[in-house]
Design a protein around this motif. Sequence first.
Motif, mmCIF file in Angstrom:
data_model
loop_
_atom_site.group_PDB
_atom_site.id
_atom_site.type_symbol
_atom_site.label_atom_id
_atom_site.label_comp_id
_atom_site.label_asym_id
_atom_site.label_seq_id
_atom_site.Cartn_x
_atom_site.Cartn_y
_atom_site.Cartn_z
ATOM 1 N N ASP A 52 0.802 -1.220 0.000
ATOM 2 C CA ASP A 52 0.000 0.000 0.000
ATOM 3 C C ASP A 52 0.840 1.279 0.000
ATOM 4 O O ASP A 52 0.498 2.233 -0.718
ATOM 5 C CB ASP A 52 -0.959 -0.001 1.191
ATOM 6 C CG ASP A 52 -2.225 -0.811 0.892
ATOM 7 O OD1 ASP A 52 -2.336 -1.347 -0.235
ATOM 8 O OD2 ASP A 52 -3.101 -0.893 1.773
ATOM 9 N N PHE B 267 -8.181 2.301 -2.286
ATOM 10 C CA PHE B 267 -8.031 2.926 -0.967
ATOM 11 C C PHE B 267 -9.380 3.278 -0.345
ATOM 12 O O PHE B 267 -9.537 3.218 0.873
ATOM 13 C CB PHE B 267 -7.160 4.181 -1.077
ATOM 14 C CG PHE B 267 -5.714 3.891 -1.367
ATOM 15 C CD1 PHE B 267 -4.942 3.128 -0.490
ATOM 16 C CD2 PHE B 267 -5.111 4.357 -2.525
ATOM 17 C CE1 PHE B 267 -3.608 2.846 -0.755
ATOM 18 C CE2 PHE B 267 -3.780 4.080 -2.798
ATOM 19 C CZ PHE B 267 -3.027 3.322 -1.920
ATOM 20 N N PRO C 290 -11.165 -0.974 0.282
ATOM 21 C CA PRO C 290 -10.118 -2.005 0.215
ATOM 22 C C PRO C 290 -10.657 -3.417 0.036
ATOM 23 O O PRO C 290 -9.974 -4.278 -0.510
ATOM 24 C CB PRO C 290 -9.406 -1.865 1.568
ATOM 25 C CG PRO C 290 -9.736 -0.485 2.025
ATOM 26 C CD PRO C 290 -11.102 -0.196 1.517
#
Length: 718
Positions: A471, A510, A513
Amino acid sequence: MPNPFNLSIFALPAQQLLSGATAAAGVAIVALATGLWLGSAAAAVVAVGATCASIVDTPAPPGHKRIAFLIVILFDSLVTLGIGLSEQNLVAQAGIVAITSFVAAMLTIYGKTMLALCMSMILSMVFAFGVEIGGGAAAVHHALLFFAGAVAYAAFGMGMSHALEARHKQIALTGTLDAFAAYVRAKAALYDSRISVEASHATLIERQVTLMEQVEAARNLLFRHMQAPRERQMAAALIATLDTFEIILSSQTDYWLLRRQFAGQRDSGALLERIRIGVQHTALLIEDIANEIRDGRPSPSLHTLRNEFAAIAEKLQQVAPLESSDGDTEHGAALLELRATLERIGHAIEAVERLQQVIRQSDTAEMVLATIRIEEFLPPRPYRLQLLRRHLRLTSPIFRYALRLTAAMLCAFVIAAALTHYFSHGSWILLTVAVIMRASYSATRQRQKDRLVGNLIGCVLAAVALHLLSDPVLLGLYFASIALAHAYAPVRYLITSTAACVMALLMMHFLSPASGSLLAERLLDTAIGAGIAALFSFVLPYWERQSLPQLTAALLRANRKYARQALKRNPPEQSYRLARKDLFDAGADFAGALRRLAAEPGAGTADMTRLQAFLSANYRMMAQLAALHVLLRMRGRDLDPAVAEAVLTRHRPTLLRLLGAETDTELSVDDADDRPAAADQWQMAAALMQRLQQAESVARQISDLAAGLQIAPLRRGT
């Protein structure tokens, strides 16, 4: 393209590079600060608001940018709130889609810069549709976070706009000089007998259109907020650049005659090659002046270039002495034309030297600025409501585009709603429709192709990234994709489409998720959206051919306005420059319409040939009038005022009539003393008459071509 990288597909002007980097940095600062304060979930929503605001952060005067930010913050936040509150009400959501689409499309009446504002509105709507907000208090909270992100980025953007204003001005000026050098280099090809005059002239027109686009963008930046001496020098340098361009334009004469007479001859033919090389050296010198503005390295002296053309003139005198020239023969006329060309190139070198002095000496810059009222060259104030009201009718191409886009977006919304049980983010169909559809058919078709290819590449890249990267790295890739999408939007939409696809997929990752892979959905959404955009391109179309009568009339009107000033011995400086600006703008508008017309269905080859010939003749007319003005300004002292006025008075009505003037008012001329020319004035008067006769010849071609511009009806559409 100014200042490109080595790989041509990634060629990017410095203006866009700086703009993209600034946008990415702003979104990153806002998102990361929010993440440290409120956590990653809030940071994702704030980043969406910042991203939507960043789209309108393009090089523009601070006052214009401030209004654009205000519209984005208020409108996008209200759209986000409205969609969140109406999550279960499809009718209300359809109303939001319709209002957003219509308003966004109508704002494009204020110019190409408003396309960014249009896309920001659509993107905020798509992001709101793509997230399960929950309605009620959750919708308000989501909208407030979006609002905070947009406000934070706007504050950053305005701060950077003030901090980088001088840098943006510098980049705009050097970009204009680079475009000018490219124009001069294309002009050198006209002296190359290996390349046809027609092909060289077509390339030259394209380079001139590009140059005028750069000038318009630079003018909007450089002619505002000129408090600092360096800013005043840059504004004066743009004026000096246009003066130099005019003189070089004036040497755009009868290349067919020069080629016929000299290309096959050993001695005089070599002169054309030497002129070509000298003109290329002039282009290099202009690039050196641009580099001097960029990094302070002094550009070379013009002494060598001046000697180079002096040697060419001396060689011409050896090959064909002046006293042996007979202007009544074609060869003699060609020799006179060649001498006149060399003389105008000499004037151009002097103008380049003046440009060099302007960027080095503030006193010279102030002398240039003192000759005109600079505020009259700025575009009209943006966001004028009366302009919006004038376009609220079915005959307006923007109004028809707004209705067409609204209908297409509603169709996309209905399909997305029907597929909601199969796809979690059918709203991306709306985004595909919005980014593909444009007011013109040709732009829509090109965007459709770029969008499909770009999304395919972007989906593959995102798939690999989501599979391999963590991430934190994905977050960095997200910011990088913002920079690329933002930077390439005005110049290479395929790269923007690819980067925007990566950005969108990473943002959805984001925001949600747990939503899983969206790649297959994204490809299918793109295909459906592209199909809708293609279908609705034929709903209420406004074809480029419909605008041709107005553009033709505007070009002829601008030619007449310029001719009235150029055919005066001492035209008012302000009036002359404004007329010249209007003609350059009208020519660029007509050339842009021809590019778009070529991609429309029903555009015949014969039609395009006539239109191209009409455009080419108008550019030759522009060159002839510029040559007249240069002749009167540079050599006017050698000609008795009464003689000059008598010659001009004799030719002015005919030339204006050929350019479309009809009334007595339009053909009226200044009072003139029509006394016969004195014997010692004969040679100069003959040169003036020859130039006027050549201008009349080109004007007659324009008149004949304008009369024959009958575009065949479309086989499809209206």
